[in-house]
Design an enzyme around this catalytic site. Structure first.
Site, mmCIF file in Angstrom:
data_model
loop_
_atom_site.group_PDB
_atom_site.id
_atom_site.type_symbol
_atom_site.label_atom_id
_atom_site.label_comp_id
_atom_site.label_asym_id
_atom_site.label_seq_id
_atom_site.Cartn_x
_atom_site.Cartn_y
_atom_site.Cartn_z
ATOM 1 N N ALA A 178 0.568 -1.302 -0.048
ATOM 2 C CA ALA A 178 0.131 -0.111 0.034
ATOM 3 C C ALA A 178 0.794 1.212 0.045
ATOM 4 O O ALA A 178 0.583 2.130 -0.669
ATOM 5 C CB ALA A 178 -0.989 -0.146 1.261
ATOM 6 N N ASP A 179 2.011 1.218 0.900
ATOM 7 C CA ASP A 179 2.715 2.264 0.846
ATOM 8 C C ASP A 179 3.293 2.575 -0.465
ATOM 9 O O ASP A 179 3.637 3.985 -0.914
ATOM 10 C CB ASP A 179 3.727 2.248 1.893
ATOM 11 C CG ASP A 179 3.074 2.163 3.270
ATOM 12 O OD1 ASP A 179 2.744 3.400 3.953
ATOM 13 O OD2 ASP A 179 2.893 1.048 3.904
#
Length: 410
Positions: A178-179
């Site tokens: 996600a990051d």
């Protein structure tokens, strides 16, 4: 092992040379964006807390005084220590913002505003600046103030419900997905802001939410639910509704990934595995028909692969022009000549635990540009390695820096 590497570009090259970026973020998301911009020539000044720095420096430490993850995520950046909570630190930040084209941050929403460093202030100070904000849930909405890390975003964004196998707990990918995806969107937003500035002379505020970055990857997950009431769940190693696209165990206990889901590729694949009957079956002529007979098709491929070692299975699949590949470990990646030929392995000296420097392999730069490519100029630096250089450049002399250091501001 083939250690051939691609030709190195000029030291000061890159399509973003001349672009100044101020990175106020930490951990993965904003630093991922800063890393990419720096790889392609931007001057990225990373602000870190005095004495402790970005927590990423101490993440995933396998022996050594600094995480190799830090060395990757902060390559080509200039490390400046600065306490943004102190009045003098904010005054220095003012000068850095004034000289920046892009500001990256991934604090919880409202943090910069509490410090008097919000985007409205930045744009008054520097009307052309592009402010890129990354957070768990975005700068608005009812979840705005909730803390949100990548794993949480993968859950609420719909991805974790699709991972793993039915009737088992959801799993995660072993990287900060996600990051990293949010970092990629942040780069896209920053570049679009810079393009807009060329046309309007005005900057932009880019709002990237981790959960939205993940949600954007879920393809037709929600439309399928809304239109047909279908709630997709985990499907193991298969790609639901795309047949055949799965992972099969070979006789030597290894696995081969096979993607034979185009109509013509499917026919070649079935002939390869000795199932001419399935290749000629009109029910399986398109993906809709194959999806209805997934188990039969997977069983045929699985039986064929299970009688061969991985090398034999791959040789057959490649001879039939069927997309297929092994599942690599880190060791396999290092040994593969294609990675070396493409410049995807770079050797850089690293000092571990104060010992003599040793050459370590790091990932290369993506994407590949033909005329003005990116490069690794240096790995993630020591804490505050560029503080003197950067502060000298904005008119803060040695005596003033010494005083700021004594006060803990830098």
């Amino acid at each position: 092992m083939n250690t051939e590497t691609s030709p190195q570009p000029a030291p000061d090259g890159g399509p973003l040379r001349g672009v100044r970026v101020l990175e106020l973020g930490n951990f993965i998301a904003a630093p991922m964006a800063g890393r990419i911009l720096a790889e392609f020539g931007a001057e990225v000044v990373k602000v870190e807390r005095p004495r402790t720095g970005d927590e990423l420096r101490r993440w995933r430490l396998h022996g050594g005084d600094t995480s190799l993850l830090w060395r990757v995520m902060s390559r080509n950046k200039k490390s400046v220590t600065l306490d943004l909570r102190a009045d003098q630190g904010r005054r220095i930040a003012t000068e850095l913002v004034r000289r920046s084209d892009v500001v990256l941050e991934n604090f919880r929403p409202g943090t910069l505003e509490r410090w008097g460093l919000g985007p409205e202030w930045m744009r008054e100070l520097n009307p052309g600046v592009v402010v890129v904000r990354i957070s768990g849930y975005g700068q608005s909405g009812p979840y705005r103030d909730h803390p949100g890390f990548g794993g949480v975003a993968e859950g609420i964004g719909g991805l974790r419900h699709l991972t793993g196998y039915p009737d088992l707990p959801p799993t995660r990918v072993g990287v900060s997905l996600a990051d990293s995806v949010a970092g990629l969107y942040a780069v896209v937003g920053a570049l679009m802001g810079l393009v807009r500035r060329q046309r309007t002379r005005s900057g932009e505020v880019v709002d990237v939410a981790l959960y939205e970055a993940i949600y954007s990857l879920t393809e037709s997950l929600v439309p399928d639910f809304d239109a047909f009431g279908v709630v997709r769940g985990p499907s193991g190693s298969a790609l639901p509704g795309i047949v055949p696209s799965n992972t099969y165990r070979t006789a030597d206990g290894k696995y081969v990934v096979v993607s034979g889901n185009s109509d013509t590729i499917f026919q070649r694949l079935m002939r390869l595995v000795g199932r001419e009957d399935l290749a000629a079956d009109p029910r399986l002529a398109d993906n809709a028909g194959r999806s209805a007979h997934t188990e039969e098709i997977d069983a045929a491929i699985g039986q064929w692969a299970g009688a061969l070692g991985l090398d034999g299975a791959l040789a057959g699949l490649r001879s039939a022009d069927v997309p297929a590949g092994p599942i690599y470990t880190a060791e396999d990646i290092v040994k593969d000549p294609h990675f070396w030929a493409r410049g995807m392995h770079e050797r850089h000296p690293v000092r571990i635990d104060g010992a003599q420097e040793t050459e370590v392999i790091f990932p290369g730069v993506v994407p590949k540009l033909a005329d003005d490519p990116g490069r690794t100029r240096w790995l993630g630096p020591e804490l505050g390695a560029h503080t003197d250089e950067v502060l000298e450049g904005i008119g803060i002399g040695a005596d003033a820096r010494a005083e700021l250091s004594e006060q803990g501001v830098i």
